[in-house]
Design an enzyme around this catalytic site. Structure first.
Site: not given
Length: 404
Positions: A263, A357, A384, A386
């Site tokens: 992670r 933007q 991996e 949510t």
């Protein structure tokens, strides 16, 4: 034991600059083409292999950096180059981590080198965990592995989905159910060697972003693998299952052990994408003139850029902290990795939207890269784990309660 530092040493800086040069000179010029083609970018990966960037030696050196910063630093630079190409180059790493976290030393030495090949014969690998009805809910997994004691083989049947490099990989690492009654604790990981009969590619997915990365289903129909392909070995598996049957504490789920280890690196990917979008927006704001002055001279734009930079730096800090803690043996729970992935992923999503933007209509076109970056960034709140699952992991860790 390495102390936490915000300063890379000279060797780390040299590696960072080397990767940055590859990202700028090779990846960025090719990014739009491979995004449009939606094919695995073998030429780019081969170029990375030629210089040693795509190799077991390189990733092993970064992985075992005593500060823990080698992998996140390298990954951030690659994904600054392009997320789709970056994932094509790093996707094998998830399968490698799957073997490293669940396998024996002998299995690590046998299978991980085969995942990369060499500069003359580049290979890739795939980690196969998710299924059509089992994504975040790993306990719903249905792919089954049954042991044939007479032949010392495992027979695997099922369908995996969302597999990076699935079907084109030489080595597949497959998570399967070995004892259904134990839920997620009854899972194990297996290596499926190259050319094993019964493994085939199913549907290849046409994705919103990271389109240069190959994502597909993997179908396993009576796949037979030798007993030594069970990661960790049967003796260790039998001991773990026995503890689980008796209601005792058993070691973690095979898939979750892999994701928890990876992670922070996924967070580093998101930081790279966000940084690329921020830099593009900053350069544009400095040169785009409206009403007689650069648009960065307006507080509305300048404050957006200030917030973007702040979030990116904060995300990097969380990624580096989690990586450093894991590498140096500090008390490390799933929360630190999930915090880094959650915050970095949502930062990438928001920063790329702000970059579009700032560029206005130009940001919405494919003439500028922020449109692609925004599409790529969307995945970081999904794969991996949510954002909702990351919050669940963090909440359980900080509260000590089985929050559902």
């Amino acid at each position: 034991m390495a102390e936490f530092t915000m300063e890379l040493d000279d060797e780390q800086k040299a590696v960072r600059d080397w990767i940055h040069g590859f990202a700028a000179d090779v990846m960025r010029p090719a990014a739009a083409e491979w995004d449009e083609r939606e094919e695995f970018p073998w030429p780019v990966v081969q170029e990375a292999a030629k210089i040693g960037l795509y190799s077991l030696d390189f990733y092993a050196k970064q992985f075992f950096d005593p500060t823990g910063l080698g992998i996140p630093m390298a990954v951030e630079e690659l994904f600054w180059g392009d997320a789709g190409l970056g994932l094509a180059i790093t996707g094998t790493g998830l399968a490698a981590v799957g073997v490293l976290t669940n396998g024996t030393q002998e299995q690590v030495g046998t299978w991980i080198p085969q995942m990369y090949g060499d500069a003359q014969d580049v290979k890739v690998a795939a980690f196969c965990s998710s299924e059509p009805d089992a994504g975040s809910d790993v306990s719903a997994m249905r792919t089954r592995a049954v042991y044939d004691g007479a032949k010392d083989e495992w027979v695997i049947d099922g369908t995996k989905t969302w597999a990076t490099n699935g079907g084109i990989a030489d080595v597949h690492v497959v998570v399967a159910v070995v004892e259904p009654g134990l839920g997620a604790r009854g899972h194990a990981s297996f290596v499926v060697p190259p050319g094993t009969p019964g493994l085939s590619q199913g549907q290849k997915f046409k994705k919103h972003g990271i389109r240069a990365s190959h994502t597909a289903e993997v179908v396993l129909d009576g796949v037979r693998v030798p007993g030594h392909c069970l990661l960790g070995g049967k003796e260790k598996l039998d001991e773990r299952l026995a503890r689980a049957r008796e209601g005792g504490r058993s070691s973690g789920n095979a898939a979750m052990a892999t994701f928890e280890a990876s992670r922070p690196a996924v967070g580093a990917q998101a930081v790279g994408v966000a940084r690329a979008a921020y830099e593009t927006a900053l350069d544009y704001a400095r040169t785009r003139v409206q009403f007689g002055r650069p648009i960065v001279d307006n507080q509305g734009v300048a404050f957006q850029l200030a917030d973007m930079r702040t979030r990116i730096d904060a995300a990097r800090l969380l990624v580096w902290r989690a990586s450093w803690m894991a590498a140096t043996g500090r008390p490390f729970t799933a929360a630190e990795g999930s915090m880094s992935k959650l915050f970095a992923g949502e930062t990438a999503r928001d920063v790329t939207a702000q970059a579009m933007q700032i560029l206005g209509g130009n940001g919405y076109t494919r003439e500028y890269p922020v449109e692609r970056m925004h599409r790529d960034a969307a995945i970081y709140t999904i794969f991996e784990g949510t954002s909702e699952i990351q919050r669940l992991v963090i909440a359980r860790a900080v509260s000590g309660m089985p929050i559902r």
